[in-house]
Design an enzyme around this catalytic site. Structure first.
Site, mmCIF file in Angstrom:
data_model
loop_
_atom_site.group_PDB
_atom_site.id
_atom_site.type_symbol
_atom_site.label_atom_id
_atom_site.label_comp_id
_atom_site.label_asym_id
_atom_site.label_seq_id
_atom_site.Cartn_x
_atom_site.Cartn_y
_atom_site.Cartn_z
ATOM 1 N N LYS A 108 -22.123 37.946 -44.967
ATOM 2 C CA LYS A 108 -21.094 38.695 -45.685
ATOM 3 C C LYS A 108 -20.984 40.123 -45.205
ATOM 4 C CE LYS A 108 -20.270 36.096 -49.848
ATOM 5 N NZ LYS A 108 -20.236 36.053 -51.294
ATOM 6 N N LYS A 130 -13.429 23.166 -40.244
ATOM 7 C CA LYS A 130 -13.210 22.803 -41.655
ATOM 8 C C LYS A 130 -11.956 23.458 -42.218
ATOM 9 C CE LYS A 130 -16.417 23.663 -44.722
ATOM 10 N NZ LYS A 130 -17.559 23.673 -45.653
ATOM 11 N N LYS A 158 -9.795 28.278 -46.911
ATOM 12 C CA LYS A 158 -8.784 29.147 -47.514
ATOM 13 C C LYS A 158 -8.703 30.487 -46.783
ATOM 14 C CE LYS A 158 -12.081 30.421 -50.995
ATOM 15 N NZ LYS A 158 -12.782 29.707 -52.000
HETATM 16 P P1 AMP Z 1 -16.005 27.494 -50.596
HETATM 17 O O1 AMP Z 1 -14.540 27.490 -50.824
HETATM 18 O O2 AMP Z 1 -16.376 27.582 -49.155
HETATM 19 O O3 AMP Z 1 -16.757 28.457 -51.494
HETATM 20 O O4 AMP Z 1 -16.519 26.058 -51.017
HETATM 21 C C1 AMP Z 1 -16.516 25.566 -52.333
HETATM 22 C C2 AMP Z 1 -16.946 24.099 -52.291
HETATM 23 O O5 AMP Z 1 -15.961 23.316 -51.585
HETATM 24 C C3 AMP Z 1 -18.268 23.867 -51.553
HETATM 25 O O6 AMP Z 1 -19.005 22.863 -52.233
HETATM 26 C C4 AMP Z 1 -17.859 23.366 -50.187
HETATM 27 O O7 AMP Z 1 -18.815 22.497 -49.609
HETATM 28 C C5 AMP Z 1 -16.545 22.617 -50.486
HETATM 29 N N1 AMP Z 1 -15.615 22.701 -49.343
HETATM 30 C C6 AMP Z 1 -15.055 23.829 -48.843
HETATM 31 N N2 AMP Z 1 -14.236 23.533 -47.798
HETATM 32 C C7 AMP Z 1 -14.304 22.185 -47.627
HETATM 33 C C8 AMP Z 1 -13.691 21.269 -46.700
HETATM 34 N N3 AMP Z 1 -12.837 21.666 -45.765
HETATM 35 N N4 AMP Z 1 -13.986 19.949 -46.818
HETATM 36 C C9 AMP Z 1 -14.845 19.518 -47.771
HETATM 37 N N5 AMP Z 1 -15.447 20.323 -48.666
HETATM 38 C C10 AMP Z 1 -15.195 21.652 -48.603
#
Ligand code: AMP
Ligand code: TRP
Length: 364
Positions: free
Chosen positions: A114, A229, A232
């Site tokens: 971060k 992946k 956002k």
């Molecule tokens: P984040 O938005 O990175 O904080 O992720 C929040 C949750 O969503 C976590 O459990 C990640 O593993 C899951 N996640 C985020 N992006 C993906 C993706 N492209 N495919 C599957 N799971 C995701």
């Protein structure tokens, strides 16, 4: 009633959740409600470890609660609440600070990520050295160190301390397991370490919970780049489909999604873009990947994408209808009820912790 093992997980109040978050994480949590007593917390105290606009933070906290409710978190089965409503999180966080060590936290990679410090410098040193032969290895090491130490000097203490607050979240509720993505396992390990250290020093107080990593969770890739992946924070909005995207706009994103060379609909590792789209189709359309492939035998990408766009749009319409049916007031009522339940559990645990630490008890 037979009591079920308890799990807890935290959700950052960041908006713009996408179908990757839904298929990879949220959907699993919904299913866990069947077999566990589930506690889900919107972690606003964690969110402010990076600057937040206060109005935006308030809006997003309620929005994220509504997203989870619309996705299927059932307030009759799960406790859903806002972290800052249960003061015991901050209080236990402070007490755990006094047993956490600098060395424990310096190991944490999310903090370094971060603030922009490379987790391993060795690759960078080797690269810089081979690219710029006018500099000695020492020069380059010094440069990296100076750069990093400036970043450390200006980094927020809250960001460094983030995992200790997370340990407090985890330890307050006597949970058996913490469902998280693999990036959070290190933080759960810290919670386990702090629980053991506290128990050793003050006597058995905390259950040492397991991390429950969602291995089976689908990994949804970016629509514009199937090698990364869906995210956002991607630079193009054509990378992701947000749960709150306008369904018509989402259809356009599917039509624009990159595909692989060839024209047949095949599910194969050397066709990563198509594989990703078939996965999305299968998960949102409740068909197996084989069924999707069979359905498009002899047809081309355009037919396939047009139907997938429909499947995605239909999912979004249904999801957003549920989202809109939940008013802010209703979400707040659920969050307040959740906080009441969570506070009951947390305050019991904190009474025990204060007693063990040696605080004089308050007048009741
Ligand atoms: P984040 O938005 O990175 O904080 O992720 C929040 C949750 O969503 C976590 O459990 C990640 O593993 C899951 N996640 C985020 N992006 C993906 C993706 N492209 N495919 C599957 N799971 C995701
Ligand atoms: N750090 C987690 C994340 O970024 C969120 C979180 C905070 C959490 N407290 C938690 C997750 C307790 C599980 C348990 O995703």
């Amino acid at each position: 009633m037979k009591s079920q093992p308890r799990i807890f997980s935290g959700i950052q109040p960041s908006g713009n959740l996408h179908i990757g978050n839904y298929l990879g994480a949220i959907k699993q949590w919904i299913d866990l409600q069947q077999t566990y007593e589930t506690i889900f917390c919107v972690v606003d105290l964690h969110a402010i470890t990076v600057p937040q606009d206060p109005d935006e933070l308030r809006r997003r906290t309620i929005e994220i609660a509504k997203i989870y409710l619309a996705a299927g978190i059932d307030p009759n089965r799960s406790t859903l609440f806002v972290q800052s409503h249960v003061h015991e999180h901050a209080e236990l966080g402070w007490i755990l600070n006094t047993i956490a060590r600098m060395g424990d936290l310096e190991k944490m990679t999310q903090f370094k990520d971060k603030i922009g410090i490379k987790v391993s410098h060795l690759g960078e040193i080797a690269r810089n050295w081979s690219e710029d032969i006018s500099k000695t290895k020492e020069d380059i090491l010094n440069e990296i160190w100076n750069n990093d130490s400036r970043k450390i000097e200006t980094a927020g203490v809250g960001l460094f301390d983030y995992p200790v607050l997370m340990a407090a979240d985890i330890l307050l509720y006597d949970i058996a397991a913490v469902p998280v993505g693999d990036d959070q396992v290190q933080h759960v390990e810290l919670a386990r370490t702090l629980a053991r250290r506290f128990n050793k020093r003050f006597g058995e107080t905390f259950i040492v919970p397991e991390a429950k990593v969602q291995k089976e969770g689908a990994r949804i890739m970016g629509l514009d780049n199937p090698m990364k992946k869906m995210s956002k924070s991607a630079s193009s909005e054509y990378n992701y489909i947000a749960l709150m995207d306008d369904p018509e706009a989402a259809k356009k994103k599917i039509m624009k999604a990159v595909t692989d060379s060839g024209s047949e609909i095949l599910y194969a590792d050397d066709k990563p873009a198509l594989k990703n789209l078939i996965n999305i189709y299968s998960l949102l359309g409740a068909l197996s990947t084989e069924e999707v492939v069979a359905r498009y035998a002899g047809k081309g990408y355009v037919d396939f994408k047009r139907d997938l766009a429909e499947v995605v749009a239909r999912f979004l319409v249904g999801f957003q209808e549920k989202f809109r049916a939940i008013s802010d007031d209703e979400a707040l009522r659920i969050l307040h009820d959740g906080a009441r339940k969570a506070r009951e559990m947390a305050s019991r645990k904190m009474r025990e912790v204060r007693e063990k630490v040696g605080f004089v008890s308050e007048m009741d």
